[in-house]
Design a protein around this motif. Structure first.
Motif, PDB file in Angstrom:
ATOM      1  N   THR A 156      27.672  60.856  25.273  1.00  0.00           N
ATOM      2  CA  THR A 156      29.159  60.352  25.255  1.00  0.00           C
ATOM      3  C   THR A 156      29.980  61.441  24.559  1.00  0.00           C
ATOM      4  OG1 THR A 156      28.356  58.015  25.730  1.00  0.00           O
ATOM      5  CG2 THR A 156      30.685  58.513  24.853  1.00  0.00           C
ATOM      6  N   LEU A 157      30.881  61.695  24.805  1.00  0.00           N
ATOM      7  CA  LEU A 157      31.902  62.811  23.868  1.00  0.00           C
ATOM      8  C   LEU A 157      32.683  61.741  23.337  1.00  0.00           C
ATOM      9  CD1 LEU A 157      32.054  65.447  26.541  1.00  0.00           C
ATOM     10  CD2 LEU A 157      31.100  65.696  24.457  1.00  0.00           C
ATOM     11  N   PRO A 158      33.486  62.335  22.069  1.00  0.00           N
ATOM     12  CA  PRO A 158      34.375  61.696  21.251  1.00  0.00           C
ATOM     13  C   PRO A 158      35.670  61.338  21.899  1.00  0.00           C
ATOM     14  CG  PRO A 158      33.691  63.896  20.233  1.00  0.00           C
ATOM     15  CD  PRO A 158      33.156  63.818  21.571  1.00  0.00           C
ATOM     16  N   PRO A 159      36.387  60.278  21.435  1.00  0.00           N
ATOM     17  CA  PRO A 159      37.746  59.928  22.049  1.00  0.00           C
ATOM     18  C   PRO A 159      38.758  61.020  22.068  1.00  0.00           C
ATOM     19  CG  PRO A 159      37.033  58.419  20.346  1.00  0.00           C
ATOM     20  CD  PRO A 159      36.093  59.626  20.155  1.00  0.00           C
ATOM     21  N   TYR A 160      39.723  60.810  23.031  1.00  0.00           N
ATOM     22  CA  TYR A 160      40.743  61.783  23.303  1.00  0.00           C
ATOM     23  C   TYR A 160      41.956  61.134  22.908  1.00  0.00           C
ATOM     24  CZ  TYR A 160      36.954  63.877  26.047  1.00  0.00           C
ATOM     25  OH  TYR A 160      35.779  64.456  26.347  1.00  0.00           O
ATOM     26  N   SER A 161      42.783  61.897  22.354  1.00  0.00           N
ATOM     27  CA  SER A 161      44.044  61.421  21.977  1.00  0.00           C
ATOM     28  C   SER A 161      44.920  61.608  23.377  1.00  0.00           C
ATOM     29  CB  SER A 161      44.694  62.257  21.043  1.00  0.00           C
ATOM     30  OG  SER A 161      44.189  62.540  19.728  1.00  0.00           O
ATOM     31  N   GLY A 162      46.068  60.496  23.382  1.00  0.00           N
ATOM     32  CA  GLY A 162      46.815  60.320  24.299  1.00  0.00           C
ATOM     33  C   GLY A 162      48.237  60.911  23.736  1.00  0.00           C
ATOM     34  N   ASP A 163      49.183  60.852  24.719  1.00  0.00           N
ATOM     35  CA  ASP A 163      50.702  61.030  24.429  1.00  0.00           C
ATOM     36  C   ASP A 163      51.389  60.269  25.332  1.00  0.00           C
ATOM     37  OD1 ASP A 163      53.415  62.112  24.329  1.00  0.00           O
ATOM     38  OD2 ASP A 163      52.533  64.221  24.176  1.00  0.00           O
ATOM     39  N   THR A 164      51.873  59.016  24.645  1.00  0.00           N
ATOM     40  CA  THR A 164      52.308  57.872  25.220  1.00  0.00           C
ATOM     41  C   THR A 164      53.547  58.420  25.391  1.00  0.00           C
ATOM     42  OG1 THR A 164      52.717  56.811  22.967  1.00  0.00           O
ATOM     43  CG2 THR A 164      50.747  56.049  24.330  1.00  0.00           C
ATOM     44  N   GLY A 165      54.497  59.008  24.771  1.00  0.00           N
ATOM     45  CA  GLY A 165      55.852  59.455  25.313  1.00  0.00           C
ATOM     46  C   GLY A 165      55.775  60.169  26.538  1.00  0.00           C
ATOM     47  N   MET A 166      54.880  61.210  26.859  1.00  0.00           N
ATOM     48  CA  MET A 166      54.897  61.934  27.914  1.00  0.00           C
ATOM     49  C   MET A 166      54.374  61.083  29.083  1.00  0.00           C
ATOM     50  SD  MET A 166      53.076  65.510  28.984  1.00  0.00           S
ATOM     51  CE  MET A 166      54.626  66.317  28.302  1.00  0.00           C
ATOM     52  N   SER A 167      53.333  60.206  28.806  1.00  0.00           N
ATOM     53  CA  SER A 167      52.882  59.390  29.991  1.00  0.00           C
ATOM     54  C   SER A 167      53.856  58.491  30.734  1.00  0.00           C
ATOM     55  CB  SER A 167      51.436  58.458  29.280  1.00  0.00           C
ATOM     56  OG  SER A 167      50.368  59.261  29.168  1.00  0.00           O
ATOM     57  N   TRP A 168      54.464  57.959  29.484  1.00  0.00           N
ATOM     58  CA  TRP A 168      55.566  56.979  30.115  1.00  0.00           C
ATOM     59  C   TRP A 168      56.723  57.626  30.814  1.00  0.00           C
ATOM     60  CZ3 TRP A 168      54.468  52.172  31.353  1.00  0.00           C
ATOM     61  CH2 TRP A 168      53.817  51.429  30.670  1.00  0.00           C
ATOM     62  N   HIS A 169      57.014  58.789  30.475  1.00  0.00           N
ATOM     63  CA  HIS A 169      57.781  59.445  30.936  1.00  0.00           C
ATOM     64  C   HIS A 169      57.806  59.733  32.366  1.00  0.00           C
ATOM     65  CE1 HIS A 169      61.167  62.622  31.839  1.00  0.00           C
ATOM     66  NE2 HIS A 169      60.000  63.334  32.019  1.00  0.00           N
ATOM     67  N   VAL A 170      56.313  60.364  32.407  1.00  0.00           N
ATOM     68  CA  VAL A 170      55.524  60.741  33.822  1.00  0.00           C
ATOM     69  C   VAL A 170      55.760  59.441  34.846  1.00  0.00           C
ATOM     70  CG1 VAL A 170      53.488  61.426  34.932  1.00  0.00           C
ATOM     71  CG2 VAL A 170      54.441  62.742  32.915  1.00  0.00           C
ATOM     72  N   ILE A 171      55.160  58.477  34.336  1.00  0.00           N
ATOM     73  CA  ILE A 171      55.064  57.147  34.986  1.00  0.00           C
ATOM     74  C   ILE A 171      56.660  56.843  35.436  1.00  0.00           C
ATOM     75  CG2 ILE A 171      54.792  54.609  34.855  1.00  0.00           C
ATOM     76  CD1 ILE A 171      52.454  55.396  32.531  1.00  0.00           C
ATOM     77  N   ASN A 172      57.437  56.622  34.631  1.00  0.00           N
ATOM     78  CA  ASN A 172      58.915  56.337  34.973  1.00  0.00           C
ATOM     79  C   ASN A 172      59.452  57.387  36.161  1.00  0.00           C
ATOM     80  OD1 ASN A 172      59.286  54.102  33.290  1.00  0.00           O
ATOM     81  ND2 ASN A 172      59.854  55.407  31.586  1.00  0.00           N
ATOM     82  N   GLN A 173      59.260  58.776  35.866  1.00  0.00           N
ATOM     83  CA  GLN A 173      59.470  59.604  37.030  1.00  0.00           C
ATOM     84  C   GLN A 173      59.082  59.406  38.328  1.00  0.00           C
ATOM     85  OE1 GLN A 173      62.017  62.284  36.554  1.00  0.00           O
ATOM     86  NE2 GLN A 173      62.637  60.580  34.611  1.00  0.00           N
ATOM     87  N   LEU A 174      57.771  59.240  38.186  1.00  0.00           N
ATOM     88  CA  LEU A 174      56.896  59.211  39.284  1.00  0.00           C
ATOM     89  C   LEU A 174      57.357  57.995  40.193  1.00  0.00           C
ATOM     90  CD1 LEU A 174      53.556  60.806  38.613  1.00  0.00           C
ATOM     91  CD2 LEU A 174      55.206  61.783  40.029  1.00  0.00           C
ATOM     92  N   VAL A 175      57.418  57.009  39.564  1.00  0.00           N
ATOM     93  CA  VAL A 175      57.629  55.595  40.325  1.00  0.00           C
ATOM     94  C   VAL A 175      59.105  55.666  40.728  1.00  0.00           C
ATOM     95  CG1 VAL A 175      58.096  53.234  40.148  1.00  0.00           C
ATOM     96  CG2 VAL A 175      55.860  54.236  39.092  1.00  0.00           C
ATOM     97  N   GLU A 176      60.198  56.297  40.014  1.00  0.00           N
ATOM     98  CA  GLU A 176      61.534  56.685  40.612  1.00  0.00           C
ATOM     99  C   GLU A 176      61.435  57.647  41.903  1.00  0.00           C
ATOM    100  OE1 GLU A 176      64.315  55.730  39.042  1.00  0.00           O
ATOM    101  OE2 GLU A 176      65.535  56.898  40.728  1.00  0.00           O
ATOM    102  N   LYS A 177      60.483  58.501  41.969  1.00  0.00           N
ATOM    103  CA  LYS A 177      60.165  59.067  43.207  1.00  0.00           C
ATOM    104  C   LYS A 177      59.346  58.536  44.240  1.00  0.00           C
ATOM    105  CE  LYS A 177      61.459  63.524  40.953  1.00  0.00           C
ATOM    106  NZ  LYS A 177      61.183  64.745  40.543  1.00  0.00           N
ATOM    107  N   GLU A 178      59.063  57.245  44.100  1.00  0.00           N
ATOM    108  CA  GLU A 178      58.652  56.330  45.089  1.00  0.00           C
ATOM    109  C   GLU A 178      57.100  56.579  45.112  1.00  0.00           C
ATOM    110  OE1 GLU A 178      60.689  56.948  48.743  1.00  0.00           O
ATOM    111  OE2 GLU A 178      62.368  56.146  48.069  1.00  0.00           O
ATOM    112  N   PHE A 179      56.269  57.072  44.050  1.00  0.00           N
ATOM    113  CA  PHE A 179      54.737  56.824  44.125  1.00  0.00           C
ATOM    114  C   PHE A 179      54.474  55.475  43.191  1.00  0.00           C
ATOM    115  CE2 PHE A 179      55.891  61.414  44.645  1.00  0.00           C
ATOM    116  CZ  PHE A 179      54.661  61.924  45.446  1.00  0.00           C
ATOM    117  N   ASP A 180      54.063  54.652  43.626  1.00  0.00           N
ATOM    118  CA  ASP A 180      53.745  53.617  43.301  1.00  0.00           C
ATOM    119  C   ASP A 180      52.140  53.402  42.727  1.00  0.00           C
ATOM    120  OD1 ASP A 180      56.131  52.701  44.488  1.00  0.00           O
ATOM    121  OD2 ASP A 180      55.049  52.406  46.652  1.00  0.00           O
ATOM    122  N   LEU A 181      52.562  53.766  41.414  1.00  0.00           N
ATOM    123  CA  LEU A 181      51.196  54.086  40.396  1.00  0.00           C
ATOM    124  C   LEU A 181      50.806  52.681  39.852  1.00  0.00           C
ATOM    125  CD1 LEU A 181      52.842  56.809  38.154  1.00  0.00           C
ATOM    126  CD2 LEU A 181      51.366  57.217  40.073  1.00  0.00           C
TER     127      LEU A 181
END
Lengths: 119, 280
Positions: free
Chosen positions: B90-115
């Motif tokens: 098992t490899l060590p944990p990975y850092s996320g980037d919640t700001g970018m994640s939520w930006h991507v989620i908001n944009q993709l759902v806006e463009k009709e990708f139901d994530l």
């Protein structure tokens, strides 16, 4: 007209579709549980009891008991989950490949090496 | 604004984890595979990404058949690798980037990708091993990560055409993120291989090489195929080329090939590697 009538037939290949996902649910759920070392130990202590706990049917239980890879697939097993069962047995995907094609592992590996040789 | 510096597509076979753990990089069986990576690391040293958006498929670590999202995006501060049942470290944990994640989620759902959005998400070998291949000397992964998971377990899978559209929208979403970060897209999976059935061991060099070439010169070429046709041509798990397609689409217009490698076999798999950079 059934949903399966239009299914594309690919020799030696199964598509893990709605039918298989329903048929294999209990078997796959049991194999998914093998992500946990405790569950792997529990299975190894009493395989039949563990299969019963997950509600495997007779076909699935028999395929587990006999380590029959093609039988597990026919019973609805998905290879991603079955690989975790193989892990308990100390088998890798090349062992599985050999078992499914009726080859020895060495012959199966040699077939892949040969496929990599450019003419 | 965020800048996409390029895309890397690579295979993600579990056996790679065993080879890394066993220091088999110079072993004759493994060397043709591992030798593909030094040029990629050199390129990464030059383009210096801050964030890796990793497009991969889960193999029954985070998702089971009880709930199987077609597209899932991570939005966690940290992502954990875990026991997958077959004993690779098992490899060590990975850092996320919640700001970018939520930006991507908001944009993709806006463009009709139901994530499906995931504030907790275990990441399996398809995520961890490629990052280890890119940054082998760093004990923990040195970039922040955004996982994007595409279902390749249970049919119906999203089509090649749909995955291309997802990738395109993902690239546009990243490029519109109002933060000065450098982003690399990492697509993992493929190329041709089949683990299950009487046809186990099937690989298809001609198709793989044509597909890799198409990413540079005719990126939508593979979208002509249904997933069943892709399985026929590349094997049951060869369908993981969907990750490569989404990665290519995220890079937009024209790309330049920085580097590529192709080797049969790694375990049961035809291992591919390509690095692409947007032109201009």
């Amino acid at each position: 007209m059934t949903a399966t009538a239009a299914r594309r037939e690919i020799p030696g290949t199964r598509i893990f579709d709605a039918e298989m996902a329903q048929k294999g649910y209990a078997l796959n759920k049991m194999c998914y549980s093998f992500n946990s070392a405790d569950n792997r130990s529990a299975f190894s202590r009493d395989e039949d009891a563990y299969c019963r706990q997950y509600g495997l049917n007779a076909e699935q239980t028999e395929a587990i008991r006999t380590r029959n890879v093609l039988g597990l697939l026919a019973a609805g097993g998905n290879v991603y989950y079955l690989a975790k069962f193989a892990g308990i047995l100390g088998l890798d995907v090349q062992d599985l490949g050999a078992a499914q094609t009726g080859m020895t592992k060495e012959a199966f590996k040699a077939m892949l090496v040969a496929a990599g040789k450019v003419d | 604004m965020a800048k996409i510096v390029g895309g890397i597509c690579t295979s993600h076979v579990p056996a790679i984890g065993r080879a890394i753990a066993g220091n088999l990089q110079e072993d004759p069986y493994w060397k043709p595979f591992f030798d593909g990576f030094p040029p990629v690391r050199k390129w990464l040293d030059e383009v210096k990404p801050d964030v890796a958006v990793v497009i991969y498929n889960d193999h029954g670590l985070n998702f089971f058949l009880d709930k199987m999202p077609t597209f899932a995006v991570g939005a966690a501060e940290q992502y954990f690798n875990a026991d997958e049942g077959w004993g690779i470290p098992t490899l060590p944990p990975y850092s996320g980037d919640t700001g970018m994640s939520w930006h991507v989620i908001n944009q993709l759902v806006e463009k009709e990708f139901d994530l499906t959005t995931c504030q907790e998400m275990l990441v399996d070998h398809a995520f961890s091993l490629p990052l280890k291949l890119l940054w082998p000397d760093s004990p923990t992964c040195p970039v922040r990560t955004v996982p994007v998971c595409i279902n390749t377990v249970q049919y119906p899978l999203p089509s090649a055409k749909r995955c291309f559209k997802l990738g395109k929208a993902l690239g546009e979403a990243i490029a519109s993120w109002d933060d000065d970060v450098r982003v690399v897209i990492v697509g993992t999976g493929g190329l041709s291989h089949q683990l299950d059935g009487e046809r186990a061991g099937f690989v298809n060099r001609d198709f793989d090489l044509a597909f890799m070439e198409s990413l540079i010169n005719d990126p939508e070429w593979a979208t002509q195929y249904s997933n069943e046709e892709i399985v026929e041509k590349t094997g049951t798990q060869g369908v993981e080329l969907l990750m490569w397609l989404a990665t290519r689409a995220a890079l937009g217009g024209s790309v330049r090939k920085v580097h590529s490698n192709y080797h049969i076999p790694i375990s049961n798999t035809a291992a591919g590697l390509i690095v692409m950079e947007p032109k201009g």
